[in-house]
Design a protein around this motif. Structure first.
Motif, PDB file in Angstrom:
ATOM      1  N   LYS A 186      12.879  21.375  -1.098  1.00  0.00           N
ATOM      2  CA  LYS A 186      14.087  21.072  -1.871  1.00  0.00           C
ATOM      3  C   LYS A 186      14.141  19.609  -2.314  1.00  0.00           C
ATOM      4  N   SER A 187      13.117  18.846  -2.009  1.00  0.00           N
ATOM      5  CA  SER A 187      13.072  17.429  -2.378  1.00  0.00           C
ATOM      6  C   SER A 187      12.594  17.267  -3.820  1.00  0.00           C
ATOM      7  N   GLU A 188      13.148  16.276  -4.502  1.00  0.00           N
ATOM      8  CA  GLU A 188      12.701  16.005  -5.869  1.00  0.00           C
ATOM      9  C   GLU A 188      11.285  15.426  -5.903  1.00  0.00           C
ATOM     10  N   THR A 189      10.757  15.021  -4.725  1.00  0.00           N
ATOM     11  CA  THR A 189       9.386  14.507  -4.678  1.00  0.00           C
ATOM     12  C   THR A 189       8.425  15.481  -3.973  1.00  0.00           C
ATOM     13  N   PHE A 190       8.831  16.752  -3.860  1.00  0.00           N
ATOM     14  CA  PHE A 190       7.997  17.786  -3.227  1.00  0.00           C
ATOM     15  C   PHE A 190       6.615  17.823  -3.880  1.00  0.00           C
ATOM     16  N   GLY A 191       5.572  17.804  -3.051  1.00  0.00           N
ATOM     17  CA  GLY A 191       4.196  17.890  -3.532  1.00  0.00           C
ATOM     18  C   GLY A 191       3.611  16.567  -3.998  1.00  0.00           C
ATOM     19  N   GLN A 192       4.422  15.523  -4.023  1.00  0.00           N
ATOM     20  CA  GLN A 192       3.923  14.200  -4.418  1.00  0.00           C
ATOM     21  C   GLN A 192       3.431  13.446  -3.186  1.00  0.00           C
ATOM     22  N   HIS A 193       2.601  12.439  -3.433  1.00  0.00           N
ATOM     23  CA  HIS A 193       2.110  11.648  -2.308  1.00  0.00           C
ATOM     24  C   HIS A 193       2.277  10.151  -2.553  1.00  0.00           C
ATOM     25  N   PHE A 194       2.197   9.424  -1.454  1.00  0.00           N
ATOM     26  CA  PHE A 194       2.262   7.967  -1.442  1.00  0.00           C
ATOM     27  C   PHE A 194       1.095   7.492  -0.594  1.00  0.00           C
TER      28      PHE A 194
ATOM     29  N   ILE B 111      11.015  -1.492   2.054  1.00  0.00           N
ATOM     30  CA  ILE B 111      10.688  -1.203   0.660  1.00  0.00           C
ATOM     31  C   ILE B 111      10.651   0.310   0.459  1.00  0.00           C
ATOM     32  N   SER B 112      11.402   0.805  -0.509  1.00  0.00           N
ATOM     33  CA  SER B 112      11.380   2.232  -0.841  1.00  0.00           C
ATOM     34  C   SER B 112      10.036   2.586  -1.472  1.00  0.00           C
ATOM     35  N   THR B 113       9.602   3.813  -1.252  1.00  0.00           N
ATOM     36  CA  THR B 113       8.379   4.314  -1.892  1.00  0.00           C
ATOM     37  C   THR B 113       8.783   5.340  -2.941  1.00  0.00           C
ATOM     38  N   ASN B 114       7.801   5.930  -3.601  1.00  0.00           N
ATOM     39  CA  ASN B 114       8.095   6.990  -4.574  1.00  0.00           C
ATOM     40  C   ASN B 114       8.548   8.282  -3.894  1.00  0.00           C
ATOM     41  N   LEU B 115       8.410   8.382  -2.565  1.00  0.00           N
ATOM     42  CA  LEU B 115       8.849   9.557  -1.823  1.00  0.00           C
ATOM     43  C   LEU B 115      10.224   9.280  -1.215  1.00  0.00           C
ATOM     44  N   LYS B 116      11.157  10.157  -1.460  1.00  0.00           N
ATOM     45  CA  LYS B 116      12.519   9.992  -0.954  1.00  0.00           C
ATOM     46  C   LYS B 116      12.508   9.870   0.577  1.00  0.00           C
ATOM     47  N   ASP B 117      13.181   8.863   1.085  1.00  0.00           N
ATOM     48  CA  ASP B 117      13.351   8.607   2.529  1.00  0.00           C
ATOM     49  C   ASP B 117      12.102   8.106   3.240  1.00  0.00           C
ATOM     50  N   CYS B 118      11.058   7.795   2.513  1.00  0.00           N
ATOM     51  CA  CYS B 118       9.828   7.238   3.087  1.00  0.00           C
ATOM     52  C   CYS B 118       9.802   5.756   2.719  1.00  0.00           C
ATOM     53  N   PHE B 119       9.622   4.882   3.735  1.00  0.00           N
ATOM     54  CA  PHE B 119       9.739   3.441   3.512  1.00  0.00           C
ATOM     55  C   PHE B 119       8.539   2.678   4.056  1.00  0.00           C
ATOM     56  N   VAL B 120       8.219   1.566   3.399  1.00  0.00           N
ATOM     57  CA  VAL B 120       7.268   0.587   3.916  1.00  0.00           C
ATOM     58  C   VAL B 120       8.099  -0.505   4.574  1.00  0.00           C
ATOM     59  N   LEU B 121       7.711  -0.867   5.776  1.00  0.00           N
ATOM     60  CA  LEU B 121       8.420  -1.901   6.527  1.00  0.00           C
ATOM     61  C   LEU B 121       7.479  -3.078   6.757  1.00  0.00           C
ATOM     62  N   GLU B 122       7.990  -4.273   6.468  1.00  0.00           N
ATOM     63  CA  GLU B 122       7.211  -5.491   6.655  1.00  0.00           C
ATOM     64  C   GLU B 122       7.950  -6.388   7.647  1.00  0.00           C
ATOM     65  N   PRO B 123       7.359  -6.612   8.818  1.00  0.00           N
ATOM     66  CA  PRO B 123       8.026  -7.479   9.785  1.00  0.00           C
ATOM     67  C   PRO B 123       7.942  -8.938   9.350  1.00  0.00           C
ATOM     68  N   GLN B 124       8.845  -9.744   9.879  1.00  0.00           N
ATOM     69  CA  GLN B 124       8.792 -11.183   9.638  1.00  0.00           C
ATOM     70  C   GLN B 124       7.745 -11.749  10.596  1.00  0.00           C
ATOM     71  N   VAL B 125       6.704 -12.358  10.042  1.00  0.00           N
ATOM     72  CA  VAL B 125       5.586 -12.876  10.837  1.00  0.00           C
ATOM     73  C   VAL B 125       5.720 -14.396  10.944  1.00  0.00           C
ATOM     74  N   PHE B 126       5.611 -14.886  12.163  1.00  0.00           N
ATOM     75  CA  PHE B 126       5.650 -16.321  12.434  1.00  0.00           C
ATOM     76  C   PHE B 126       4.230 -16.745  12.803  1.00  0.00           C
ATOM     77  N   GLU B 127       3.648 -17.611  11.970  1.00  0.00           N
ATOM     78  CA  GLU B 127       2.254 -17.993  12.161  1.00  0.00           C
ATOM     79  C   GLU B 127       2.132 -19.515  12.192  1.00  0.00           C
ATOM     80  N   ASP B 128       1.307 -20.014  13.107  1.00  0.00           N
ATOM     81  CA  ASP B 128       0.996 -21.442  13.161  1.00  0.00           C
ATOM     82  C   ASP B 128      -0.424 -21.603  13.689  1.00  0.00           C
TER      83      ASP B 128
END
Length: 181
Positions: free
Chosen positions: A91-99, A4-21
């Motif tokens: 030089k990033s368009e999201t410089f100074g922003q946070h997630f 999943i992309s975040t509001n910060l360029k090149d910063c991503f949230v990753l969700e693994p596939q979880v197998f639960e029983d």
């Protein structure tokens, strides 16, 4: 793996596939080829780090500068933290922003933090086991940081300021405008 992309360029949230029983659960916490396919670039992780923090401990905002800048893949194995990433790439368009995002041993989410970003977290549970991969070795002379309560960044840590526990080193970190006038 869901990326999943975040509001910060090149910063991503990753969700693994979880197998639960009824026995418990299983998930692949890291697979280099799936990870690189998800974020769209190659990353060679060289070092794994782990910390255990008590409730209210705030670590950050940390980064390494110059040729020792680090990309990180962070996650919580047990407990819960509020994780914060700040874009320091001028030089990033999201410089100074946070997630920010809650990471926990229950949601199993991870954040990929590219080079040029500061990182920190505050522990929300009684204790948290936090792990992260780095694509560059720790280099003391290159370490730097920004004070967590910087007025320019205006980060709401979602935790009572009076109850935050900082190391002396983190209490003395510079302000954003001192580093980026």
């Amino acid at each position: 793996m869901n990326c999943i992309s975040t509001n910060l360029k090149d910063c991503f949230v990753l969700e693994p596939q979880v197998f639960e029983d009824e026995r418990g659960l299983f998930f692949e916490s890291y697979n280099q080829s799936k990870f690189e396919e998800a974020i769209g670039k190659q990353v060679n992780f060289l070092q794994d780090n782990q910390s255990i923090s008590k409730k209210g401990v705030l670590r950050g905002l940390h980064f390494q500068k110059g040729k020792f800048a680090q990309s990180k893949l962070v996650r919580v194995v047990q407990g819960e933290v509020l994780d914060v990433v700040v874009d320091l790439r001028e030089k990033s368009e999201t410089f100074g922003q946070h997630f920010k995002l809650n990471l926990s041993g229950k949601n199993n989410k991870m954040i990929f933090i590219p080079k040029g970003m500061a990182h920190g977290f505050v522990t929300l549970s009684e204790e948290a086991l936090f792990t992260y991969k780095c694509d560059e070795y720790y280099h003391k002379a290159s370490e730097n940081g920004i004070i967590y309560n910087d007025e320019t960044l205006q980060i709401d840590w979602g935790y009572p300021v009076k109850d935050i526990i900082l190391s002396q080193k983190d209490e003395e970190l510079p302000k954003f405008k001192e580093l980026f006038p």
